[in-house]
Design a protein around this motif. Structure first.
Motif, PDB file in Angstrom:
ATOM      1  N   PRO A  19       0.709  -1.124  -0.028  1.00  0.00           N
ATOM      2  CA  PRO A  19       0.104   0.016   0.060  1.00  0.00           C
ATOM      3  C   PRO A  19       0.654   1.436  -0.156  1.00  0.00           C
ATOM      4  O   PRO A  19       0.243   2.321  -0.442  1.00  0.00           O
ATOM      5  CB  PRO A  19      -0.947  -0.110   1.160  1.00  0.00           C
ATOM      6  CG  PRO A  19      -0.241  -1.038   2.057  1.00  0.00           C
ATOM      7  CD  PRO A  19       0.724  -2.063   1.180  1.00  0.00           C
ATOM      8  N   GLY A  22       1.451   1.569  -3.387  1.00  0.00           N
ATOM      9  CA  GLY A  22       0.156   1.528  -4.403  1.00  0.00           C
ATOM     10  C   GLY A  22       0.431   0.552  -5.489  1.00  0.00           C
ATOM     11  O   GLY A  22       0.086   0.937  -6.796  1.00  0.00           O
ATOM     12  N   TYR A  49      -7.147   0.314   1.129  1.00  0.00           N
ATOM     13  CA  TYR A  49      -6.549   1.235   0.346  1.00  0.00           C
ATOM     14  C   TYR A  49      -7.291   2.494  -0.273  1.00  0.00           C
ATOM     15  O   TYR A  49      -6.950   3.577  -0.501  1.00  0.00           O
ATOM     16  CB  TYR A  49      -5.669   0.636  -0.791  1.00  0.00           C
ATOM     17  CG  TYR A  49      -4.522   1.563  -1.382  1.00  0.00           C
ATOM     18  CD1 TYR A  49      -3.417   2.049  -1.069  1.00  0.00           C
ATOM     19  CD2 TYR A  49      -4.898   1.880  -2.521  1.00  0.00           C
ATOM     20  CE1 TYR A  49      -2.524   2.662  -1.803  1.00  0.00           C
ATOM     21  CE2 TYR A  49      -4.312   2.818  -3.639  1.00  0.00           C
ATOM     22  CZ  TYR A  49      -3.012   3.210  -2.885  1.00  0.00           C
ATOM     23  OH  TYR A  49      -2.098   4.131  -3.734  1.00  0.00           O
ATOM     24  N   GLY A  53      -6.002   5.090   0.949  1.00  0.00           N
ATOM     25  CA  GLY A  53      -4.546   5.023   0.513  1.00  0.00           C
ATOM     26  C   GLY A  53      -3.790   6.306  -0.350  1.00  0.00           C
ATOM     27  O   GLY A  53      -4.898   7.193  -0.165  1.00  0.00           O
TER      28      GLY A  53
END
Length: 131
Positions: A19, A22, A49, A53
């Motif tokens: 995360p 990404g 996320y 995120g």
């Protein structure tokens, strides 16, 4: 948010989700006895996320094979990726398929069309499955 790493087996793919970067990577074969149970951690992590995120999100997907129940779970993964994109973040999906594997290329095209997501299709040679 925590990182997810699942070692590949004969019936399950390698899964890596970071995360902080990404980045989601899935590679190998997917025919677990219980696909929903196998993919639940991935789905939960993408949900988290999506809500909390960062910026850009990249998915690198390279399957040699997946069964019908896995295909439903992959559809659910891409629905969640679509949610990330809908929130205004940039999403990149790289769909890798082995040279000459038209079925796997078409599977990626189907996900792309069904969910209105842009996929980058990358034909690779069999011994070139590195990312």
């Amino acid at each position: 948010m925590e990182k997810v790493f699942i070692e590949p087996t004969r019936t399950t793919p390698m899964v890596k989700f970071d995360p902080d970067e990404g980045l989601l990577e899935m590679k190998g074969r997917s025919s677990p006895e219980n696909s929903i149970q196998f993919y639940q951690k991935v789905l939960d992590s993408i949900d988290e996320y999506s809500e909390h995120g960062g910026g850009e999100f990249t998915a690198n997907i390279a399957f040699e094979y997946f069964n019908t129940s896995s295909s439903k779970c992959l559809f659910d993964v891409f629905k969640r990726v679509r949610k990330i994109e809908d929130s205004g973040r940039e999403v990149t999906i790289n769909w890798f398929y082995e040279e000459g594997d038209d079925d796997m290329m078409e599977a990626g095209e189907d996900y792309s069309d069904l969910l209105n997501l842009d996929f980058n299709f990358r034909e690779i040679e069999e011994d070139d499955l590195q990312f």
